[in-house]
Design an enzyme around this catalytic site. Sequence first.
Site, PDB file in Angstrom:
ATOM      1  N   HIS A 120     -88.212 110.311 -47.660  1.00 64.21           N
ATOM      2  CA  HIS A 120     -87.492 111.581 -47.871  1.00 64.21           C
ATOM      3  C   HIS A 120     -87.812 112.559 -46.736  1.00 64.21           C
ATOM      4  CE1 HIS A 120     -86.679 115.494 -49.992  1.00 64.21           C
ATOM      5  NE2 HIS A 120     -85.647 114.790 -50.422  1.00 64.21           N
ATOM      6  N   SER A 326     -83.728  99.501 -60.005  1.00 67.58           N
ATOM      7  CA  SER A 326     -83.307 100.762 -59.420  1.00 67.58           C
ATOM      8  C   SER A 326     -82.035 101.246 -60.092  1.00 67.58           C
ATOM      9  CB  SER A 326     -83.089 100.551 -57.924  1.00 67.58           C
ATOM     10  OG  SER A 326     -82.773 101.771 -57.309  1.00 67.58           O
TER      11      SER A 326
HETATM   12  C1  PLP Z   1     -85.517 114.053 -54.538  1.00 71.08           C
HETATM   13  C2  PLP Z   1     -86.588 113.477 -53.717  1.00 71.08           C
HETATM   14  C3  PLP Z   1     -87.616 114.285 -53.198  1.00 71.08           C
HETATM   15  C4  PLP Z   1     -87.587 115.776 -53.292  1.00 71.08           C
HETATM   16  O1  PLP Z   1     -87.767 116.215 -54.576  1.00 71.08           O
HETATM   17  P1  PLP Z   1     -87.381 117.714 -54.952  1.00 71.08           P
HETATM   18  O2  PLP Z   1     -87.888 117.814 -56.348  1.00 71.08           O
HETATM   19  O3  PLP Z   1     -85.887 117.801 -54.823  1.00 71.08           O
HETATM   20  O4  PLP Z   1     -88.076 118.607 -53.993  1.00 71.08           O
HETATM   21  C5  PLP Z   1     -88.668 113.676 -52.543  1.00 71.08           C
HETATM   22  N1  PLP Z   1     -88.704 112.357 -52.379  1.00 71.08           N
HETATM   23  C6  PLP Z   1     -87.732 111.540 -52.832  1.00 71.08           C
HETATM   24  C7  PLP Z   1     -87.865 110.066 -52.628  1.00 71.08           C
HETATM   25  C8  PLP Z   1     -86.634 112.084 -53.509  1.00 71.08           C
HETATM   26  O5  PLP Z   1     -85.660 111.268 -53.930  1.00 71.08           O
END
Ligand code: PLP
Length: 390
Positions: A120, A326
Site C-alpha cells: 500500500h 481473497s
Molecule cells: C486500505 C489499506 C490501507 C490503508 O488503510 P486506511 O485505513 O484506509 O488508512 C493500508 N494497507 C492496505 C493493504 C490497504 O488495503
Amino acid sequence: MRMIEAFETYETTVCRIQTARSNHLGYPYNLTERSSVPALLGNWLINNLGDPFSGSHFGSEVCGLERDVVSWLMKLWDCDRTEDYWGSVGASGTEGNLWALYLAREALPDATLLYSDDAHYSIAKSARILRIKSRRVDSHPDGSIDLGALRVALHDLQGQTVIVALTCGTTIKGAHDDIAGAILALDQIGFASSRRFIHIDGALNAMVLPFADGAPRSIRPSFRLAIDSISTSGHKMIGTPMPCGVLVARRRYVDRVAQSISYLRSNDTTLMGSRNGHAVLALWSNLFGRGVDGFAADVAGCLHRAQRLARALDYEGVPVLLNPYSLTLVFPEPADDLVRKYQLASYDGRSHAIVMPSVTAELIDQFQADYLAWWSTGKGRAQSSLAIVA
Ligand SMILES: *Cc1c(COP(=O)(O)O)cnc(C)c1O
C-alpha cells in the site's frame, strides 16, 4: 448576516450517499448498517487521551473498552502471553503502518525498509515521513512478494539491519505475502531477530484470513510466526461507521519509546494525543456483537459470493484474477458509466471489486449482468491480453 453559498444541502447529501452505498463494489468497506455508537454517547466528547493501558486524568474516556478491543484482536492473532504485547486504536490502517514503522526505526535506527511493489502507498509514505531508507522488491503477477527478489535484497544488505513490511491482502489484487517464507529467508541469510523487524499490513485480510477455512499457516496473520506488529482497518471488514484502525505490537518496542507525560498522568505511546473514543465504541460493539462466529459466517459468505462471481465472469471468457482466500476480483476496466455506478477503483485498464458483507448476491447479480452486457459488445476484449492471472 450574509448567506454563505451552499455546496450541497443536507437532503441531497443523504440521497447521494444512499445511492452510493447501495451500488458500492469498489472499496474494501463493510457498509452493513449497524448501530455502533449509542446515541447518548454519540453526543458526548469521548477522548481516549494518552496510552490505552495507563488511561489518563481525563475522565470521559473508554480506555477499558479499548483494551478489550485490543485483547480481542490479540487473541485472534495468536498472542499467547498478552502481557508481552501492546495495542491501540488509531485513525486508520495508515496510522497503524506509520506507527509500526516508527517503532521499528526507533529499535533499528539504521535499518533499510523492504516492501513489495504491491504494498500500500502508506508504506512508502511512512518511510518518507520517517526518513527510513527503503528498497522496493518485485512482486509476482498475482500480487504477492517475490521471495527470490527478497533474498537478493537481503544478500545485498547482509550484516546490516532490516525492516520488512509484508501485506496480508494487497490493496489491488488481494494477495497474501508468504510470511513464513520471508522469515525463513531472513533466518537463512543471517538476520537474527535482534537485527530485523517484521510488520504485517493487514488492513483488510488480517480480519479475513483468521476466519477462512483451510488458509495455510504461512500466510496467516499470527504472532506465533516471528513477526513484530500487525495493523488492520476498523472500517473495512469490522465495519465501523467511521474510519479507524488498530495496531498490535510486541510491547518491548513500545516501552522503548514511551515517555511519561506528567500533566496527563499518562504515557506518550501513540501518534495522536487525543484519540477518537467513538471509534473505540464502534469497534467494541462490532467485535463483541458479531463475535468470532459472526465474522466467520461473514467471511464464508463473502468468499462464496466472490468465487461465484469469478466463475461467472471466467465462464464468459473474461480474464479475472481472484487469489485464494481473497475477496478481491480484478478484471478489465469496463465502460465509464459502470466504473462510476459501482465506484470501481481502476488503474492501468483494470478494475477491482471487493465482495464485502454488504455486497449482497442481488448486487452481484446486477453487476454481473451489467458487466457481461458490456463485455458482449466486444469492447473489453481488446484488453484481454493484459497479464491477469486466472
Ligand atoms: C486500505 C489499506 C490501507 C490503508 O488503510 P486506511 O485505513 O484506509 O488508512 C493500508 N494497507 C492496505 C493493504 C490497504 O488495503
